[in-house]
Scaffold this motif. Structure first.
Motif, PDB file in Angstrom:
ATOM      1  N   TYR A  32      38.383  38.307  36.409  1.00 57.84           N
ATOM      2  CA  TYR A  32      38.076  39.173  35.262  1.00 57.84           C
ATOM      3  C   TYR A  32      36.832  38.671  34.521  1.00 57.84           C
ATOM      4  O   TYR A  32      35.978  39.469  34.123  1.00 57.84           O
ATOM      5  N   THR A  74      47.652  36.582  34.325  1.00 60.84           N
ATOM      6  CA  THR A  74      47.623  37.689  33.363  1.00 60.84           C
ATOM      7  C   THR A  74      48.822  38.612  33.511  1.00 60.84           C
ATOM      8  O   THR A  74      48.916  39.611  32.790  1.00 60.84           O
ATOM      9  N   HIS A 129      33.353  40.825  34.315  1.00 59.58           N
ATOM     10  CA  HIS A 129      32.819  41.238  33.008  1.00 59.58           C
ATOM     11  C   HIS A 129      31.422  40.672  32.795  1.00 59.58           C
ATOM     12  O   HIS A 129      30.523  41.387  32.320  1.00 59.58           O
ATOM     13  N   ARG A 150      43.363  46.341  37.940  1.00 63.97           N
ATOM     14  CA  ARG A 150      44.472  45.424  37.650  1.00 63.97           C
ATOM     15  C   ARG A 150      45.507  45.446  38.774  1.00 63.97           C
ATOM     16  O   ARG A 150      46.044  44.399  39.153  1.00 63.97           O
ATOM     17  N   PHE A 189      33.970  46.065  33.544  1.00 65.58           N
ATOM     18  CA  PHE A 189      33.991  45.144  34.679  1.00 65.58           C
ATOM     19  C   PHE A 189      33.187  45.759  35.816  1.00 65.58           C
ATOM     20  O   PHE A 189      33.329  46.939  36.130  1.00 65.58           O
TER      21      PHE A 189
END
Length: 326
Positions: free
Chosen positions: A172, A132, A176, A119, A155
């Protein structure tokens, strides 16, 4: 009259030849740097040509518009961020906008990173639109349609390419989806002897293997040790899980009291796998977790040179610990 008509034909032919010549002449030299430009959504062909010229791309807006109309592509130009590269001609520039060949950026997600590190890397990338930002981990998972409540390990570490200005949600989702694909493929090739009840348990094991060794050649042996311990009901006793359970309390060293402090991730106190992965495992760790080496080893200790010694009994293991660590 015939001379007039002939003159018109000659003029039109020369004009067409001139336009064709200009259309195929590079507007950026082979030794020049690429030029970035953006086209706003809803722009007309005239507005598009002006935006391109104003960004510093050396193309005549009138020529660009004329060519776009003559080729029937004026209504097919796509908005977005682009890069005019050396050797680009007015015609190739038009084709680039028609195909939507946006300026590409890259972001590497590293094997063994935590989701927190992932992140942070995405949030720090200047070419990404940070949709996000401010979301909790759980809100992020819900936004991309992930059913799990804990993000760790979900991920896949890889280098992701995306258009400049793309939403971070795209990265993301891609990461994933790739993890699910790689995990399912590895699960389908799994050894019939592995004790996992689900692919998620294999993912947990893969994350432990990822954090335990950087030696690709030893991952299957590391996996064998942990699988053998699971089968026998032994404690896994792996430091990376303890560190993960400590969270921000970990300051670089594990003390005896840390090993004796119970958390869901303390595999010195709790039998079996921890509740979730502890990192982002790569393909080789996934493969090792699902196809461990054919070994009876129950212990391993780092030699200090990047490799480990593996042993089947505690006496030999203790001798190795005394030799390499004490």
């Amino acid at each position: 009259m015939k001379k007039f008509i002939f003159s018109i034909i000659v003029f039109v032919a020369l004009a067409a030849a001139g336009v064709t010549f200009i259309a195929n002449q590079p507007i950026i030299g082979r030794e020049d740097r690429p030029i970035e430009f953006s086209v706003k959504a809803g722009s007309s062909v005239r507005s598009t040509s002006q935006q391109i010229a104003e960004a510093g791309v050396p193309v005549n807006p009138w020529v660009f518009e004329l060519l776009a109309r003559l080729t029937g592509k004026a209504s097919r130009l796509k908005a977005g961020s682009y890069e005019a590269k050396p050797g680009t001609t007015p015609l190739t520039l038009i084709d680039q906008l028609v195909r939507g060949e946006f300026a590409q950026e890259g972001l590497a997600i590293i094997e063994g990173w935590s989701f927190k590190q992932m992140r942070q890397a995405i949030a720090a990338h200047p070419a990404i639109r940070h949709d996000t930002a401010g979301m909790s981990d759980r809100e992020l998972l819900e936004k991309i349609g992930v059913q799990y409540t804990h993000p760790e390990g979900l991920f896949f570490p890889d280098t992701y390419r995306f258009a400049k200005g793309a939403s971070d949600l795209i990265i993301y989702k891609q990461a994933h989806a790739l993890l699910q694909k790689r995990l399912n493929e590895a699960w389908a090739r799994r050894s019939p002897s592995v004790p996992y009840k689900s692919p998620y348990e294999a993912l947990i094991m893969a994350s432990i293997i990822e954090k335990e060794t950087g030696q690709k050649s030893e991952r299957n042996l590391i996996a064998a040790v942990f699988v053998n311990r699971l089968r026998k009901g032994m404690l896994l006793q792996t430091d990376p899980t303890v560190i993960y359970g400590m969270g921000e309390k970990f300051q670089g060293n594990i003390r005896k009291r840390d090993l004796e402090t119970d958390t869901p991730y303390n595999t010195y106190m709790r039998v079996g796998l921890p509740p979730t992965p502890i990192a982002l495992p790569g393909a080789e760790s996934l493969e090792a977790a699902l196809n461990p080496a054919n070994s009876d080893a129950l212990y391993f200790v780092a030699r200090g040179n990047g490799t480990s010694e593996f042993n089947k009994n505690l006496a030999d293991h203790n001798r190795a610990v005394n030799k390499y660590q004490r």
